[in-house]
Design an enzyme around this catalytic site. Structure first.
Site, PDB file in Angstrom:
ATOM      1  N   ASN A  10       0.793  -1.228   0.000  1.00 26.42           N
ATOM      2  CA  ASN A  10       0.000   0.000   0.000  1.00 26.42           C
ATOM      3  C   ASN A  10       0.826   1.279   0.000  1.00 26.42           C
ATOM      4  O   ASN A  10       0.267   2.354  -0.137  1.00 26.42           O
ATOM      5  CB  ASN A  10      -1.004   0.011   1.162  1.00 26.42           C
ATOM      6  CG  ASN A  10      -1.973  -1.134   1.075  1.00 26.42           C
ATOM      7  OD1 ASN A  10      -2.544  -1.387   0.020  1.00 26.42           O
ATOM      8  ND2 ASN A  10      -2.137  -1.858   2.165  1.00 26.42           N
ATOM      9  N   TYR A  22      -0.260   9.514   6.496  1.00 27.98           N
ATOM     10  CA  TYR A  22       0.943   9.251   5.707  1.00 27.98           C
ATOM     11  C   TYR A  22       1.428  10.449   4.901  1.00 27.98           C
ATOM     12  O   TYR A  22       2.449  10.351   4.209  1.00 27.98           O
ATOM     13  CB  TYR A  22       0.685   8.064   4.775  1.00 27.98           C
ATOM     14  CG  TYR A  22       0.330   6.802   5.532  1.00 27.98           C
ATOM     15  CD1 TYR A  22       1.299   6.118   6.253  1.00 27.98           C
ATOM     16  CD2 TYR A  22      -0.970   6.332   5.558  1.00 27.98           C
ATOM     17  CE1 TYR A  22       0.967   4.981   6.981  1.00 27.98           C
ATOM     18  CE2 TYR A  22      -1.306   5.194   6.273  1.00 27.98           C
ATOM     19  CZ  TYR A  22      -0.326   4.524   6.982  1.00 27.98           C
ATOM     20  OH  TYR A  22      -0.646   3.398   7.700  1.00 27.98           O
ATOM     21  N   GLU A  97      14.933   0.218   9.963  1.00 24.75           N
ATOM     22  CA  GLU A  97      13.484   0.086   9.847  1.00 24.75           C
ATOM     23  C   GLU A  97      12.861   1.480   9.927  1.00 24.75           C
ATOM     24  O   GLU A  97      13.191   2.262  10.825  1.00 24.75           O
ATOM     25  CB  GLU A  97      12.946  -0.792  10.982  1.00 24.75           C
ATOM     26  CG  GLU A  97      11.445  -0.983  10.938  1.00 24.75           C
ATOM     27  CD  GLU A  97      10.929  -1.851  12.073  1.00 24.75           C
ATOM     28  OE1 GLU A  97       9.756  -2.261  11.992  1.00 24.75           O
ATOM     29  OE2 GLU A  97      11.672  -2.126  13.051  1.00 24.75           O
TER      30      GLU A  97
END
Length: 142
Positions: A10, A22, A97
């Site tokens: 996504n 986002y 990450e």
């Protein structure tokens, strides 16, 4: 230094998907920004996105074989994919990450744990798109 920036499901819809979480930067714009930020540190940055878990695993396996550093936003897979855990465990070059939002502060409890974090030299959350810049800066200092 060559660096892979790998984005999971996504994230190809950045700029359109829940911009309140986002942001409005598209994935294409993110790729351009990462390449530009990388050049500032002498890095050759390649940005990829997939909605197919096996493809992400193949990219991580290749990164392991080539000792390529990885910036990884595995999105939802971060929270439950033991195949992803196994792929990250084999990486010898640094792994950073990244999450655009802060999963620990999200209301969905399943987001509060990541199978990736144990293998990351750094975890960057909640910094929006700027988290990718911070990840590349971190790799430049190693």
């Amino acid at each position: 230094m060559r660096i892979l920036v790998l984005n999971g499901p996504n994230l190809g819809r950045l700029g359109r998907r829940q911009p309140e979480i986002y942001g409005t930067t598209t994935h294409d714009e993110l790729a351009e920004l990462c390449a530009s930020w990388g050049r500032e540190h002498g890095q050759q940055v390649e940005v990829r996105q997939t909605n197919h878990e096996g493809e992400l695993l193949d990219w991580l396996n290749t990164a392991a074989d080539e000792a390529t550093p990885v910036v990884l936003n595995a999105a939802a897979w971060s929270h439950y994919s033991y195949a992803l855990l196994d792929a990250c465990a084999q990486l010898e070059a640094p792994l950073v990450e990244v999450h655009i939002s802060d999963p620990a502060s999200r209301p969905e409890e399943f987001r509060h744990h990541s199978v990736v974090s144990a293998f990351a030299s750094k975890v960057i959350t909640g910094r929006g798109i700027d988290g990718y810049r911070l990840a590349l800066e971190h790799l430049a200092t190693l």
